[in-house]
Each structure stands twice: as structure tokens, then as C-alpha cells.
Design a protein around this motif. Structure first.
Motif, PDB file in Angstrom:
ATOM      1  N   UNK A   1     -42.201  37.649   4.504  1.00 44.74           N
ATOM      2  CA  UNK A   1     -41.182  38.417   3.790  1.00 44.74           C
ATOM      3  C   UNK A   1     -41.300  38.205   2.287  1.00 44.74           C
ATOM      4  N   UNK A   2     -41.572  36.976   1.864  1.00 47.18           N
ATOM      5  CA  UNK A   2     -41.766  36.717   0.435  1.00 47.18           C
ATOM      6  C   UNK A   2     -42.960  37.499  -0.105  1.00 47.18           C
TER       7      UNK A   2
ATOM      8  N   UNK B   1     -36.208  31.239  -1.014  1.00 50.21           N
ATOM      9  CA  UNK B   1     -36.390  30.225   0.028  1.00 50.21           C
ATOM     10  C   UNK B   1     -35.647  30.554   1.322  1.00 50.21           C
ATOM     11  N   UNK B   2     -34.887  31.643   1.318  1.00 49.30           N
ATOM     12  CA  UNK B   2     -34.224  32.100   2.538  1.00 49.30           C
ATOM     13  C   UNK B   2     -35.084  33.094   3.318  1.00 49.30           C
TER      14      UNK B   2
ATOM     15  N   UNK C   1     -31.132  41.676   2.594  1.00 56.09           N
ATOM     16  CA  UNK C   1     -32.056  40.767   1.913  1.00 56.09           C
ATOM     17  C   UNK C   1     -31.935  40.713   0.390  1.00 56.09           C
ATOM     18  N   UNK C   2     -31.403  41.731  -0.272  1.00 58.24           N
ATOM     19  CA  UNK C   2     -31.560  41.773  -1.730  1.00 58.24           C
ATOM     20  C   UNK C   2     -30.761  40.704  -2.473  1.00 58.24           C
ATOM     21  N   UNK C   3     -29.711  40.170  -1.856  1.00 55.29           N
ATOM     22  CA  UNK C   3     -28.928  39.123  -2.524  1.00 55.29           C
ATOM     23  C   UNK C   3     -29.314  37.713  -2.065  1.00 55.29           C
TER      24      UNK C   3
ATOM     25  N   UNK D   1     -33.516  33.068  -8.784  1.00 59.94           N
ATOM     26  CA  UNK D   1     -33.063  34.457  -8.806  1.00 59.94           C
ATOM     27  C   UNK D   1     -32.988  35.024  -7.396  1.00 59.94           C
ATOM     28  N   UNK D   2     -32.116  36.011  -7.204  1.00 58.21           N
ATOM     29  CA  UNK D   2     -32.079  36.731  -5.935  1.00 58.21           C
ATOM     30  C   UNK D   2     -33.303  37.625  -5.819  1.00 58.21           C
TER      31      UNK D   2
END
Length: 320
Positions: free
Chosen positions: A140-141, A134-135, A128-130, A90-91
């Protein structure tokens, strides 16, 4: 807000939590700490019924937690883990939207809430929302994990060692971010850690557990100035107690932040020749104090969390 009353948790013949009773007030940042295996995570997980209690009662909003439909209660209690457990397919937007969608929020309200929360933790929504988890970096996670827990605006947030897997720089930044965020949102936060410096920096009150029992519940200052027994003294360590009792603010003045933009008229002005313990006492009744630096004719804003951060880094003559 939350009350434990004679709570016991057994696993067969082993007692993991042994007859504990305490209250957590609305808007309080309450820290559970203790050595490995002391029962702190078990205590946390009993609040949202991830673990069932064996005896006693836990009350949420003056009702036993057993009186609530379990899914409804969990919607009102956000949960942040050490292993963030974002859905990898999921995004970020889709991850944050899970509980609001379950609660049948309108799409426009969900989008607005996601943008608001991402802005609040310094993640630009349009950037960031899309993206997929893992990016993002580990820090940030973890920010996404925190705002996912906040998405449906629950009154209570449970946090189980959320920063322990991060590097020291990311961990310190996220601690500061959470303190700043809590000043804005005023949630009831129950935070598990094994790190005494983190507990002293973050908590309004700290509950120290040992072998399933409560050794002491107190403010950070209370642990330093009035440890209840030898176990508490040993767990706290002598270095921090010596520092807070023997160091003057003048000895730390070069490490204090200069925050001219944060000056407020209601912040008391204190003398730099005071001992750290005396300044900490002043911080009990005020969000911050102003320290005058006579050597440079500057003023410093000092908050409670600054004290424990500075003391943990201090390399002065009291460390021997």
C-alpha cells in the motif's frame, strides 16, 4: 520525449556510463536492466539531474536538461524509489499533495486529484487518506509512492527498482496494477530493474546495460528472437528462449485467464496450436488476442504480460 546523446558519467577515473545514446518516445514504458553496477540507476538519475553528466547531452522535450530550472523540471518528472520515503509525520493525503501545493494548485483541485488517484490504485480515499504511512502495508505504501509521483500530472515517471523489496505476491500484483494504470494514463515511464522477468513483462522496449555501455535496445520479443551477442544470450537465459520458441499455446491453455468481460471485437482470434512466439508476434500490433480452447469451448483473452508471467511459472517438460 527524452534523448540521450553521447552521454558519459565519470567518477574520477571510473567510467560509470560510457558514451550512451538512445531515444525514449512519449508514452513509452522503457526499462533499464543489467547486472549490479552496470550504470542503470546512474542513467536514470541523470534524467532529473540528481546526478550530473560528465559529457554529452540529455534532452527533455527537445531542450537540454541544463536549460531548465531544476525545480521546474523535477515537477514535470515524477520519481518513485525502492525505499518509498513517504514523510512519516504526514498523512497519506499530505504526502500526495506536496508537489501540487508547490505548484500553487487550488485546495479543491488537490483534494479531487488525491481522491481520483487513490481510487485508481484501489485505495479508498475515505479509509486511507488520513492515515499515516506506518498504518499501511508495504504494498500500500508503494502504491502511495506511485500516485504521489503522479499527483501533479507529470508527463514522465522515473521508477528505480520500486518493487524489489516486496514479497513475490505483492510484487506481481503491483506489476499488474502498474500495467493497467499505464494503459489509462499513457505516461512516459523509465523503469529500472535487475529482474529479467519483470523487464519482459513490463517493458515496451528494454535497454540492457553492461559496464556502462549499451549491449542491446529492443522489444521483449527482439531479445528472445534476436539477441545481439553472447552477453545478451547469457543474461536472458536459455529457459525463456526455449519456452517461447518450443511451447505451443495449447500446452499452456489451462493457465490462461478467462476474461469474458474483456472481449473486444478488434482483438484477433488465434489458434491454440500456434507456438508462443507466433502469438507474441500477433500481440505486437494488438493489446490482446483471443485464444479458442477447443477442449472446453471457452475463449481466453491473452495479453503480452500474461505470456511472460505464465512462462515464468510453467513447470513443463522444457525446463530440464
Amino acid at each position: 520525449m527524452i534523448e540521450f546523446k553521447n552521454v558519459v558519467k565519470r567518477y574520477g577515473d571510473k567510467i560509470a556510463v560510457d558514451d550512451i545514446s538512445f531515444n525514449i518516445g512519449e508514452g513509452e514504458f522503457f526499462v533499464l536492466i543489467g547486472p549490479s553496477g552496470c550504470g542503470k540507476t546512474t542513467t536514470l538519475k541523470m534524467i532529473n539531474r540528481l546526478i550530473s553528466l560528465s559529457e554529452g547531452y540529455i534532452y527533455f522535450k527537445d531542450k537540454p536538461i541544463s536549460d531548465y530550472q531544476i525545480y521546474e523540471m523535477r515537477w514535470d518528472i515524477g520519481y518513485v524509489l525502492q525505499q518509498i520515503a513517504l514523510f512519516p509525520h504526514m498523512t497519506i493525503k499530505e504526502n500526495i499533495a506536496q508537489v501540487p501545493q508547490m505548484k500553487k494548485w487550488q485546495d479543491g483541485d488537490i483534494d479531487q486529484r488525491i481522491d481520483e488517484l487513490m481510487d485508481m490504485v484501489g485505495l479508498e480515499p475515505e479509509i486511507y487518506k488520513d492515515r499515516k504511512p506506518d498504518e499501511l502495508s508495504g504494498g500500500q505504501q508503494q502504491r502511495v509512492g506511485v500516485i504521489r509521483a503522479l499527483a501533479a500530472d507529470p508527463p514522465v515517471i522515473l521508477m528505480d527498482e520500486p518493487y524489489s523489496a516486496l514479497d513475490p505476491i505483492s510484487r506481481e500484483k503491483l506489476q499488474d496494477d502498474l500495467i493497467e494504470l499505464q494503459q489509462k494514463i499513457k505516461k512516459t515511464i523509465i523503469f529500472v530493474t535487475h529482474d529479467i522477468q519483470e523487464a519482459m513483462k513490463m517493458g515496451d522496449r528494454i535497454c540492457l546495460l553492461n559496464e556502462g555501455r549499451i549491449e542491446q535496445i529492443d522489444t521483449p520479443e527482439g531479445f528472445v528472437t534476436n539477441p545481439k551477442n553472447d552477453f545478451v544470450k547469457q543474461f536472458m537465459g536459455d529457459k525463456l528462449k526455449r519456452s517461447i520458441n518450443e511451447l505451443k499455446i495449447s500446452e499452456l491453455i489451462d493457465q490462461l485467464p478467462i476474461q469474458e468481460g474483456e472481449m473486444r471485437e478488434d482483438y484477433p482470434i488465434v489458434d491454440s496450436n500456434l507456438y508462443v512466439k507466433d502469438v507474441y508476434t500477433a500481440l505486437i500490433d494488438s493489446e490482446a488476442v483471443i485464444i479458442n480452447n477447443p477442449a472446453t469451448s471457452t475463449q481466453h483473452v491473452l495479453k503480452r504480460q500474461d505470456i511472460f508471467q505464465i512462462l515464468s511459472e510453467h513447470k513443463g517438460g522444457h525446463d530440464e
